[in-house]
Design an enzyme around this catalytic site. Sequence first.
Site, PDB file in Angstrom:
ATOM      1  N   GLU A 130       0.822  -1.215   0.000  1.00 46.32           N
ATOM      2  CA  GLU A 130       0.000   0.000   0.000  1.00 46.32           C
ATOM      3  C   GLU A 130       0.858   1.267   0.000  1.00 46.32           C
ATOM      4  OE1 GLU A 130      -2.725   2.381  -0.465  1.00 46.32           O
ATOM      5  OE2 GLU A 130      -3.694   0.537   0.196  1.00 46.32           O
ATOM      6  N   GLY A 135       2.125   7.409  -0.464  1.00 46.73           N
ATOM      7  CA  GLY A 135       2.450   7.570   0.953  1.00 46.73           C
ATOM      8  C   GLY A 135       1.324   7.080   1.842  1.00 46.73           C
ATOM      9  N   ASP A 202      10.016   8.266 -11.171  1.00 44.19           N
ATOM     10  CA  ASP A 202       9.332   7.891  -9.930  1.00 44.19           C
ATOM     11  C   ASP A 202       7.824   7.777 -10.166  1.00 44.19           C
ATOM     12  OD1 ASP A 202       9.277   7.839  -6.763  1.00 44.19           O
ATOM     13  OD2 ASP A 202       7.785   9.325  -7.392  1.00 44.19           O
ATOM     14  N   LYS A 206       5.094   4.358 -10.201  1.00 45.45           N
ATOM     15  CA  LYS A 206       3.834   4.322  -9.457  1.00 45.45           C
ATOM     16  C   LYS A 206       2.648   4.075 -10.387  1.00 45.45           C
ATOM     17  CE  LYS A 206       5.658   7.387  -5.881  1.00 45.45           C
ATOM     18  NZ  LYS A 206       5.659   8.765  -5.333  1.00 45.45           N
ATOM     19  N   GLY A 303       6.877  11.045   3.302  1.00 45.29           N
ATOM     20  CA  GLY A 303       7.146  11.361   4.695  1.00 45.29           C
ATOM     21  C   GLY A 303       7.156  10.110   5.543  1.00 45.29           C
TER      22      GLY A 303
END
Length: 431
Positions: A130, A135, A202, A206, A303
């Site tokens: 996940e 994030g 990147d 995804k 983060g």
Amino acid sequence: MEKEISIGLLGLGVVGSGVIQIINDHQEELQHQLGHTIKVGKVLVRDIEKVRDIKIDKNVLTTNPDDVINNDDIDVIVEVIGGIEEAREHMLKAFAAKKHIVTANKDLIALHGPELEKAAQENGCDLFYEASVGGGIPLLRSLSAGLVSDRINQVMGIVNGTTNYILTKMDEDGQSYEDALADAQALGFAEANPTADVEGLDAARKMVILARLSFLTDVELDDVEVEGISNLSIADLEYGKKLDLTMKLIGFANRRNNQVEVSVQPTFLPISHPLSSVKNEYNAVYVNADAVGETMFYGAGAGGLPTATAIMSDVVETIKNMLLGVNGNQLIKPSFTKELTPPENKISQFYLRLHVKDEIGAFASISELFNQRSISFERILQTPKNNGSLAEVVVVTHLTSLSNFQEALEQLDELSVVKEVKSYFRVEGDA
């Protein structure tokens, strides 16, 4: 007697530290969900003596991967070392040792996801990821479970916070690309080598993951058309404002007539589009499906703690499967043969900026060229250049195919009145 469930970590960076913090701080909530306590059994690190922000018993730390992978007391392994080959090797060994794995490794899942999922199933193990996209946004489970009964037609969104921060600063503060990138690096949003972010790789990785889950087909990284933001001009962003458009690096995964298109590219959106309001380092993904219609997922795309929250949601899901005895059954095999959308079936509007000779009939000849290709203009801006001999022309077309637009660009090069094609971008939504 209450059972204690032990997890192992491969890696103890920002995200791994966040996982330990959540386990320590949210133990009561986790016990309520599972009826069991969770402890960290072993953690693979490169340097045991390194000073860390997180409090952890040094006896839990190890530099030997086997202390985690082949540890009989460990039930679930969290992989947060990053990279590809080393992580892949560890994960395959862990599945052979009948360990369930949770990972945030988008690079590995994009490149080797099907292989790893097959290995997990063959060994009766779970593999959850996940945290690999968005994030802390609960996106992948929403696609694979929440919308499982629907037919998803399009997934598009901002899936890279670094580029979104840079574009926000360029658009709102008028910063140059170089200055905005430097600010992003100073704040920790961009790496010292930002290539993977700013050149779109990147985001592309995804989008591979999102496309596989959404369309149940074997999309690979080589199938994704990728363009980054490093060559964007402030001039285009300023013209976008005049046209009520906002520039974003958008990941697309579209399915039309069982043909799939996956791309990452700078794209103009109307300011009324929900994605236009997503600022700075935030991520958002817009999903269109037959039954549910349009939905949008928004939140912190990176983060330590947001990503650790997504990891822990997978850990909890894995433990629930353990308690029910249903691990290793979540593999969703591809249901459709992959057919990529050819350029003639990729339909969009386009923004185009030209330098043309500032003379009578120049724009008429350009319009005639596009009319011959049945491409009409929705918006037109024309500004004289300082030297007086050139004019800058900006147009937004109505819907046309990518192949038709590209052929028009080739013909523009042959027009004597066209000095230079400065830029062109896709325009999505109702411009």
